[in-house]
Design a protein around this motif. Structure first.
Motif, PDB file in Angstrom:
ATOM      1  N   SER A   1      25.850 -61.163   9.468  1.00  0.00           N
ATOM      2  CA  SER A   1      26.002 -60.621   8.344  1.00  0.00           C
ATOM      3  C   SER A   1      24.678 -59.983   7.632  1.00  0.00           C
ATOM      4  O   SER A   1      25.400 -58.440   7.038  1.00  0.00           O
ATOM      5  CB  SER A   1      26.397 -61.022   7.258  1.00  0.00           C
ATOM      6  OG  SER A   1      27.557 -62.286   7.314  1.00  0.00           O
ATOM      7  N   MET A   2      23.401 -60.391   7.786  1.00  0.00           N
ATOM      8  CA  MET A   2      22.474 -59.510   7.386  1.00  0.00           C
ATOM      9  C   MET A   2      22.172 -57.654   8.240  1.00  0.00           C
ATOM     10  O   MET A   2      21.764 -57.005   8.036  1.00  0.00           O
ATOM     11  CB  MET A   2      21.192 -60.195   7.485  1.00  0.00           C
ATOM     12  CG  MET A   2      21.602 -61.005   6.141  1.00  0.00           C
ATOM     13  SD  MET A   2      21.239 -60.977   4.366  1.00  0.00           S
ATOM     14  CE  MET A   2      19.303 -59.750   4.721  1.00  0.00           C
ATOM     15  N   ALA A   3      22.542 -57.956   9.584  1.00  0.00           N
ATOM     16  CA  ALA A   3      22.281 -57.210  10.221  1.00  0.00           C
ATOM     17  C   ALA A   3      23.119 -55.826  10.164  1.00  0.00           C
ATOM     18  O   ALA A   3      23.632 -54.568   9.561  1.00  0.00           O
ATOM     19  CB  ALA A   3      22.584 -57.782  11.993  1.00  0.00           C
ATOM     20  N   LEU A   4      24.837 -56.467   9.590  1.00  0.00           N
ATOM     21  CA  LEU A   4      26.039 -55.774   9.542  1.00  0.00           C
ATOM     22  C   LEU A   4      25.373 -54.418   7.768  1.00  0.00           C
ATOM     23  O   LEU A   4      26.261 -53.491   7.509  1.00  0.00           O
ATOM     24  CB  LEU A   4      27.240 -56.343   8.836  1.00  0.00           C
ATOM     25  CG  LEU A   4      27.836 -56.752  10.651  1.00  0.00           C
ATOM     26  CD1 LEU A   4      29.246 -57.598  10.494  1.00  0.00           C
ATOM     27  CD2 LEU A   4      28.204 -55.639  11.384  1.00  0.00           C
ATOM     28  N   TYR A   5      24.742 -55.434   6.929  1.00  0.00           N
ATOM     29  CA  TYR A   5      24.783 -54.717   5.716  1.00  0.00           C
ATOM     30  C   TYR A   5      23.965 -53.371   5.864  1.00  0.00           C
ATOM     31  O   TYR A   5      24.344 -52.246   5.478  1.00  0.00           O
ATOM     32  CB  TYR A   5      23.540 -55.454   5.083  1.00  0.00           C
ATOM     33  CG  TYR A   5      24.234 -56.811   4.137  1.00  0.00           C
ATOM     34  CD1 TYR A   5      24.741 -56.168   3.429  1.00  0.00           C
ATOM     35  CD2 TYR A   5      24.116 -57.973   4.263  1.00  0.00           C
ATOM     36  CE1 TYR A   5      26.091 -57.038   2.724  1.00  0.00           C
ATOM     37  CE2 TYR A   5      24.301 -58.761   3.539  1.00  0.00           C
ATOM     38  CZ  TYR A   5      25.620 -58.764   2.868  1.00  0.00           C
ATOM     39  OH  TYR A   5      26.245 -59.917   1.972  1.00  0.00           O
ATOM     40  N   ALA A   6      22.659 -52.905   7.050  1.00  0.00           N
ATOM     41  CA  ALA A   6      22.410 -51.605   7.805  1.00  0.00           C
ATOM     42  C   ALA A   6      23.217 -50.970   8.458  1.00  0.00           C
ATOM     43  O   ALA A   6      23.088 -49.223   8.076  1.00  0.00           O
ATOM     44  CB  ALA A   6      21.149 -52.377   8.821  1.00  0.00           C
TER      45      ALA A   6
ATOM     46  N   VAL B   1      31.124 -56.710   4.781  1.00  0.00           N
ATOM     47  CA  VAL B   1      30.513 -57.584   5.265  1.00  0.00           C
ATOM     48  C   VAL B   1      29.910 -58.697   3.889  1.00  0.00           C
ATOM     49  O   VAL B   1      29.436 -59.805   4.003  1.00  0.00           O
ATOM     50  CB  VAL B   1      29.615 -57.004   5.410  1.00  0.00           C
ATOM     51  CG1 VAL B   1      27.629 -57.207   5.458  1.00  0.00           C
ATOM     52  CG2 VAL B   1      29.342 -55.764   6.581  1.00  0.00           C
ATOM     53  N   ARG B   2      30.306 -58.190   2.722  1.00  0.00           N
ATOM     54  CA  ARG B   2      30.147 -59.330   1.563  1.00  0.00           C
ATOM     55  C   ARG B   2      31.513 -60.609   1.793  1.00  0.00           C
ATOM     56  O   ARG B   2      30.930 -61.707   1.385  1.00  0.00           O
ATOM     57  CB  ARG B   2      30.506 -58.813   0.255  1.00  0.00           C
ATOM     58  CG  ARG B   2      28.897 -58.186  -0.221  1.00  0.00           C
ATOM     59  CD  ARG B   2      27.757 -58.542  -1.075  1.00  0.00           C
ATOM     60  NE  ARG B   2      27.392 -59.422  -1.758  1.00  0.00           N
ATOM     61  CZ  ARG B   2      26.473 -59.911  -2.096  1.00  0.00           C
ATOM     62  NH1 ARG B   2      25.423 -60.281  -1.467  1.00  0.00           N
ATOM     63  NH2 ARG B   2      26.855 -60.617  -3.441  1.00  0.00           N
TER      64      ARG B   2
ATOM     65  N   GLY C   1      28.309 -68.172   4.657  1.00  0.00           N
ATOM     66  CA  GLY C   1      27.684 -68.890   3.729  1.00  0.00           C
ATOM     67  C   GLY C   1      28.180 -71.057   3.493  1.00  0.00           C
ATOM     68  O   GLY C   1      26.833 -71.745   2.991  1.00  0.00           O
ATOM     69  N   ALA C   2      29.220 -70.490   3.242  1.00  0.00           N
ATOM     70  CA  ALA C   2      30.212 -71.718   2.867  1.00  0.00           C
ATOM     71  C   ALA C   2      29.916 -72.707   3.565  1.00  0.00           C
ATOM     72  O   ALA C   2      30.258 -74.446   3.553  1.00  0.00           O
ATOM     73  CB  ALA C   2      31.389 -71.312   2.512  1.00  0.00           C
ATOM     74  N   LEU C   3      29.040 -72.781   5.035  1.00  0.00           N
ATOM     75  CA  LEU C   3      29.242 -73.498   6.287  1.00  0.00           C
ATOM     76  C   LEU C   3      27.754 -73.943   6.260  1.00  0.00           C
ATOM     77  O   LEU C   3      27.411 -75.359   6.385  1.00  0.00           O
ATOM     78  CB  LEU C   3      28.714 -73.719   7.935  1.00  0.00           C
ATOM     79  CG  LEU C   3      30.718 -72.931   7.836  1.00  0.00           C
ATOM     80  CD1 LEU C   3      30.689 -71.896   8.823  1.00  0.00           C
ATOM     81  CD2 LEU C   3      31.509 -73.768   8.221  1.00  0.00           C
ATOM     82  N   VAL C   4      26.450 -72.947   5.579  1.00  0.00           N
ATOM     83  CA  VAL C   4      25.557 -73.386   5.524  1.00  0.00           C
ATOM     84  C   VAL C   4      25.221 -74.635   4.990  1.00  0.00           C
ATOM     85  O   VAL C   4      24.583 -75.510   4.526  1.00  0.00           O
ATOM     86  CB  VAL C   4      24.205 -72.483   5.923  1.00  0.00           C
ATOM     87  CG1 VAL C   4      22.596 -73.163   5.150  1.00  0.00           C
ATOM     88  CG2 VAL C   4      24.409 -71.826   6.547  1.00  0.00           C
ATOM     89  N   ALA C   5      26.154 -74.272   3.172  1.00  0.00           N
ATOM     90  CA  ALA C   5      24.929 -74.913   2.585  1.00  0.00           C
ATOM     91  C   ALA C   5      25.400 -76.413   1.802  1.00  0.00           C
ATOM     92  O   ALA C   5      24.753 -77.229   2.049  1.00  0.00           O
ATOM     93  CB  ALA C   5      25.957 -74.856   0.821  1.00  0.00           C
TER      94      ALA C   5
ATOM     95  N   GLY D   1      15.637 -60.001   6.917  1.00  0.00           N
ATOM     96  CA  GLY D   1      16.757 -61.496   6.378  1.00  0.00           C
ATOM     97  C   GLY D   1      17.311 -61.770   7.862  1.00  0.00           C
ATOM     98  O   GLY D   1      17.114 -62.823   7.728  1.00  0.00           O
ATOM     99  N   ALA D   2      17.798 -60.972   8.479  1.00  0.00           N
ATOM    100  CA  ALA D   2      18.213 -61.242   9.533  1.00  0.00           C
ATOM    101  C   ALA D   2      17.381 -62.205  10.194  1.00  0.00           C
ATOM    102  O   ALA D   2      17.778 -62.980  11.545  1.00  0.00           O
ATOM    103  CB  ALA D   2      19.048 -59.719  10.510  1.00  0.00           C
ATOM    104  N   SER D   3      16.270 -61.749  10.315  1.00  0.00           N
ATOM    105  CA  SER D   3      15.523 -62.690  11.013  1.00  0.00           C
ATOM    106  C   SER D   3      14.604 -63.967  10.672  1.00  0.00           C
ATOM    107  O   SER D   3      14.508 -64.917  11.227  1.00  0.00           O
ATOM    108  CB  SER D   3      13.783 -61.335  11.428  1.00  0.00           C
ATOM    109  OG  SER D   3      14.199 -60.223  12.028  1.00  0.00           O
TER     110      SER D   3
END
Length: 254
Positions: free
Chosen positions: A88-93, A104-105, A112-116, A170-172
């Motif tokens: 996702s972060m890469a796709l923002y660019a 992308v959002r 993000g709903a998997l991480v939290a 952010g992707a990194s």
């Protein structure tokens, strides 16, 4: 010191580090997403929709994925969510118009709903009972630190190197979290996946409709509603005053 407490002391710091990195990408975006959407041609209404689309997707997905994690364990969902955040972060660019950015959002909110819920339940279930409060405090510090660091850092990077550099940074950062997830003890995930400890939909429904909790729900909603307005309107308000991502990041961090 019991075996569970020793185990928790090994797991909790690692999960806290992953939490910090896994939430940092979201907070790097908050100071700049409204300006970025506006620069792609979005009007103020569409800017607000794009800013809020992450939460619109993320909130119900948290409930769905939370039940999934109860059934299959944390291992695959955590890593899938982190990898989704990297993509996702890469796709923002690569976004070239407001529609691209909106898609992308939505993807970012979904991953993000998997991480939290993965990181939160990992901390809760692998901390000793007498140290659970301390362990959750570490988790809370990781989330709070991500916002405290992310807002000003976002402004510095975007102001100096541009939006694309910020997105790839952010992707990194999240890619580092993916690597760290492979360093957690393997049995952390196996032990969790063996349990069926999630609430039923009926229990969730009863919790949501409990009258004694309504003031808390209203307060939380009001807080985040206000913050959403600030994130959407503050950048657009101060940009004509000569302020850019750097100043906006400092304002939000303050």
């Amino acid at each position: 010191m019991g075996a569970q407490e020793q185990h928790g002391r090994r797991v909790v710091p690692g999960v806290s580090a992953i939490t910090f990195l896994g939430f940092l990408d979201t907070h790097l975006l908050i100071p700049v997403i409204a300006l970025y959407a506006s620069g792609l041609g979005a009007g103020i209404g569409v800017v607000g929709l794009i800013v809020g689309l992450y939460s619109i997707v993320n909130t119900p997905a948290n409930i769905i994925f939370g039940r999934l994690i109860d059934k299959v364990g944390h291992r695959a969902p955590l890593r899938a969510g982190l990898i989704g955040n990297v993509i996702s972060m890469a796709l923002y660019a690569l976004a070239r118009n407001p529609l691209h950015l909106a898609l992308v959002r939505a993807l970012h909110g979904l991953s993000g709903a998997l991480v939290a819920p993965s990181t939160m339940s990992l901390v809760a279930h692998h901390a000793a009972s007498r140290g659970r409060g301390r362990s959750m405090a570490f988790y809370g510090m990781a989330v709070a630190s991500a916002s405290l660091v992310g807002y000003p850092l976002s402004g510095v990077i975007a102001n100096r190197f541009g939006y694309s550099a910020l997105f790839f940074f952010g992707a990194s950062v999240v890619a580092l979290a993916v690597l760290l997830s492979f360093m957690l003890p393997h049995h952390v995930f196996a032990a969790t996946s063996a349990r069926a400890h999630g609430n039923t939909l009926g229990a969730v429904r009863a919790l949501i409709t409990r009258r004694s909790l309504m003031p808390s729900y209203a307060a939380i909603f009001a807080q985040y509603f206000t913050f959403g307005g600030v994130v959407t309107l503050l950048p657009l308000h101060v940009e004509p005053l000569g302020m850019g991502p750097l100043e906006i990041g400092v304002l939000l961090a303050t």
